[in-house]
Design a protein around this motif. Structure first.
Motif, short mmCIF file in Angstrom:
data_model
loop_
_atom_site.label_atom_id
_atom_site.label_comp_id
_atom_site.label_asym_id
_atom_site.label_seq_id
_atom_site.Cartn_x
_atom_site.Cartn_y
_atom_site.Cartn_z
N PHE A 129 1.03 -0.92 -0.35
CA PHE A 129 0.00 -0.10 0.30
C PHE A 129 0.75 0.95 0.25
O PHE A 129 0.39 2.21 -0.55
CB PHE A 129 -1.08 0.17 0.91
N GLY A 130 1.96 1.43 0.16
CA GLY A 130 2.45 2.05 0.25
C GLY A 130 3.24 3.57 1.73
O GLY A 130 2.40 2.49 2.78
N LEU A 131 4.04 3.95 1.44
CA LEU A 131 4.88 4.83 3.28
C LEU A 131 3.59 5.30 4.19
O LEU A 131 3.20 4.98 5.29
CB LEU A 131 5.89 5.34 2.68
N ARG A 132 2.73 5.92 2.48
CA ARG A 132 1.79 6.78 3.07
C ARG A 132 1.01 5.71 4.36
O ARG A 132 0.74 6.25 4.93
CB ARG A 132 0.54 7.87 2.85
N ILE A 133 0.03 4.95 3.38
CA ILE A 133 -0.89 3.94 4.55
C ILE A 133 -0.36 3.55 5.49
O ILE A 133 -0.39 3.08 6.37
CB ILE A 133 -1.70 3.40 3.09
N THR A 134 1.30 2.80 4.89
CA THR A 134 1.32 2.56 6.23
C THR A 134 1.41 3.44 7.56
O THR A 134 1.16 3.04 8.50
CB THR A 134 2.33 1.38 5.67
N SER A 135 2.06 4.33 7.04
CA SER A 135 2.41 5.22 8.71
C SER A 135 1.44 5.60 8.81
O SER A 135 1.17 5.51 9.92
CB SER A 135 2.98 6.15 7.89
N ILE A 136 0.24 6.51 8.44
CA ILE A 136 -1.46 6.29 8.88
C ILE A 136 -1.81 4.75 9.81
O ILE A 136 -2.05 5.05 10.93
CB ILE A 136 -1.91 6.17 8.32
N VAL A 138 0.00 2.47 11.37
CA VAL A 138 1.21 2.69 12.49
C VAL A 138 1.00 3.18 13.86
O VAL A 138 0.58 2.78 14.93
CB VAL A 138 2.73 2.10 11.59
N ILE A 139 0.66 4.70 13.12
CA ILE A 139 0.12 5.79 14.67
C ILE A 139 -0.98 5.35 14.55
O ILE A 139 -1.43 5.94 15.72
CB ILE A 139 0.90 7.41 13.54
N SER A 140 -1.76 5.28 13.86
CA SER A 140 -2.65 5.01 14.47
C SER A 140 -3.70 3.86 15.16
O SER A 140 -4.04 3.54 16.44
CB SER A 140 -4.01 4.87 13.20
N GLY A 141 -2.09 2.48 15.31
CA GLY A 141 -2.46 1.56 15.97
C GLY A 141 -1.54 2.12 17.34
O GLY A 141 -2.54 1.43 17.88
N ILE A 142 -0.85 2.40 17.15
CA ILE A 142 -0.10 2.89 18.23
C ILE A 142 -1.23 3.50 19.17
O ILE A 142 -0.90 3.92 20.65
CB ILE A 142 1.50 3.33 18.32
N MET A 143 -1.29 4.88 18.35
CA MET A 143 -2.51 5.63 19.89
C MET A 143 -3.58 4.96 19.47
O MET A 143 -4.23 5.06 20.98
CB MET A 143 -2.90 6.61 17.97
N LEU A 274 -9.07 -2.23 6.09
CA LEU A 274 -7.84 -1.99 7.04
C LEU A 274 -9.22 -2.21 8.69
O LEU A 274 -9.37 -2.89 9.56
CB LEU A 274 -7.38 -0.70 6.99
N ALA A 275 -10.23 -1.77 8.54
CA ALA A 275 -11.07 -2.02 10.35
C ALA A 275 -11.31 -3.00 10.49
O ALA A 275 -10.82 -3.93 11.15
CB ALA A 275 -12.15 -1.34 9.67
N PHE A 276 -11.56 -4.57 9.27
CA PHE A 276 -11.35 -5.54 9.31
C PHE A 276 -10.48 -6.57 9.37
O PHE A 276 -10.38 -7.23 10.65
CB PHE A 276 -11.83 -6.18 7.67
N MET A 277 -9.06 -5.87 9.25
CA MET A 277 -7.85 -6.11 9.65
C MET A 277 -7.41 -6.51 10.72
O MET A 277 -7.81 -6.98 11.60
CB MET A 277 -7.04 -5.97 8.69
N MET A 278 -7.71 -4.89 11.42
CA MET A 278 -7.56 -4.74 12.64
C MET A 278 -8.56 -6.03 13.37
O MET A 278 -8.59 -6.54 14.71
CB MET A 278 -7.77 -3.32 13.35
N ALA A 279 -9.76 -6.01 13.38
CA ALA A 279 -10.66 -6.70 14.37
C ALA A 279 -10.20 -8.25 13.98
O ALA A 279 -10.42 -8.64 15.14
CB ALA A 279 -11.91 -6.74 13.74
N LEU A 317 -12.68 7.36 9.83
CA LEU A 317 -12.06 7.59 9.66
C LEU A 317 -10.51 7.37 8.27
O LEU A 317 -10.17 8.78 7.64
CB LEU A 317 -10.82 7.70 11.08
N TYR A 318 -10.75 6.38 8.43
CA TYR A 318 -8.96 5.86 7.40
C TYR A 318 -9.81 6.71 6.27
O TYR A 318 -9.83 6.46 4.67
CB TYR A 318 -9.49 4.89 7.78
N ASN A 319 -11.46 6.13 5.50
CA ASN A 319 -12.03 5.95 4.43
C ASN A 319 -11.89 7.51 4.29
O ASN A 319 -12.41 7.72 2.99
CB ASN A 319 -13.51 5.42 4.52
#
Length: 322
Positions: A129-136, A138-143, A274-279, A317-319
């Motif tokens: 997915f590239g660096l931008r989506i990955t960064s978002i 990772v940061i949101s997962g830690i938050m 991504l919400a599906f993946m997190m769940a 928010l991701y969407n």
């Protein structure tokens, strides 16, 4: 090696067909059972060594007696991000933290983040997915781990830990001074540590088998295209529905990334995927059955309910952002 053994056992010895749902489900069951039991044992040994030699009381006092302004939640979430464990494999560390008296909210910050973010999944995310989506992500997962741990910590949920964990805490408290005074050499302590680790494995064995059995059934028998049918961009309720559909599933982050890539390629919005993946990786039924050994059902319900709400909000928010 474990996968090759599972393939040999299921397809060569049992004679099941790899192309059938039953063959896939049984193979998944043996592979994940062996993998998680090995991980549980060795992680429990490592945590036993840490608890024996690391000044856990000093760390506990540091976390409880100082005003760290939320940094303790950040460090716990960051530690969860750099440990390559799935939700079920994270539980021995959760037990170790609780046993050492680490505040429950800080422990939850680790438990939330550990399955969501790890270096293997991050590497796959960047390539997919590239660096931008990955960064978002990772940061949101830690938050998510930090905020979830903070809120759960403020709710004072310690009374809802299981009696088994409370007994471990009492034994740890009564034995800690003896360990420090005796200065027992490592090779004399190691058999005791390994025995305690095996006791933890035996204590959760039934829950492991039940949980992986559920995951194996879902892995083998969920019809192809089932999720895509209900997660399209035309459904405004796709995000909460995707989270609900994901809970019975069981996979680590690295294993689900290729599935998410397929979802996005078929037109499912990235936030919904991504919400599906997190769940899937953070709120699976197998995880709940394992957590039942260390938590009451009320605490599991509070934990799952809060994180489900946060993941749904993140999906919307991701969407919007992506």
């Amino acid at each position: 090696m474990i996968q090759r053994f599972a393939d040999w056992l299921v397809y060569d010895i049992f004679g099941l067909d790899a192309s059938t749902a039953l063959g896939e489900a049984i193979n998944f069951f043996f592979y994940d059972t062996i993998k998680i039991l090995i991980l549980l044992f060795f992680i429990s040994v490592i945590m036993g060594i840490i608890n024996a030699y690391f000044p856990i009381e000093r760390l506990r006092n540091y976390l409880t007696s100082r005003k760290l302004y939320g940094l303790q939640y950040f460090f716990a979430a960051l530690f969860g991000a750099i440990t390559p464990f799935c939700s079920c494999s994270s539980i021995p560390l959760f037990i170790g933290f609780v046993k050492g008296g680490i505040p429950l909210g800080v422990t939850f910050a680790y438990l939330i983040t550990s399955p969501l973010v790890n270096e293997v999944a991050v590497a796959m995310f960047i390539g997919t997915f590239g660096l931008r989506i990955t960064s978002i992500y990772v940061i949101s997962g830690i938050m998510l781990g930090m905020v979830g741990g903070f809120i759960l910590g403020k709710m004072k949920l310690e009374p809802y830990l299981s009696d088994w964990v409370k007994q471990i805490q009492q034994n740890s408290t009564s034995d800690s001074g003896t360990w420090e005074k005796e200065h027992t050499p490592f090779f004399r302590r190691l058999p005791i540590i390994m025995q305690e680790a095996w006791g933890i494995v035996k204590g959760v064995l039934l829950y492991i088998l039940i949980g992986i059995g559920i995951g194996a059934f879902m892995h083998g028998y969920v019809p192809e295209g089932f999720f895509e049918q209900y997660m399209s961009k035309d459904n405004w309720f796709a995000v909460p529905l995707s989270v609900v559909l994901a809970v019975p599933m069981y996979a680590n982050a690295a294993g689900i990334v290729p599935v998410i890539e397929v979802f996005v390629a078929k037109g499912i919005p990235i936030g919904t995927a991504l919400a599906f993946m997190m769940a899937v990786v953070g709120l699976s039924l197998p995880e709940a059955t394992l957590l039942k050994k260390v938590m009451t059902w009320r605490l599991i319900g509070i934990f799952f309910g809060l994180i489900t709400l946060f993941i749904i909000v993140l999906g919307y928010l991701y969407n919007i952002v992506l």
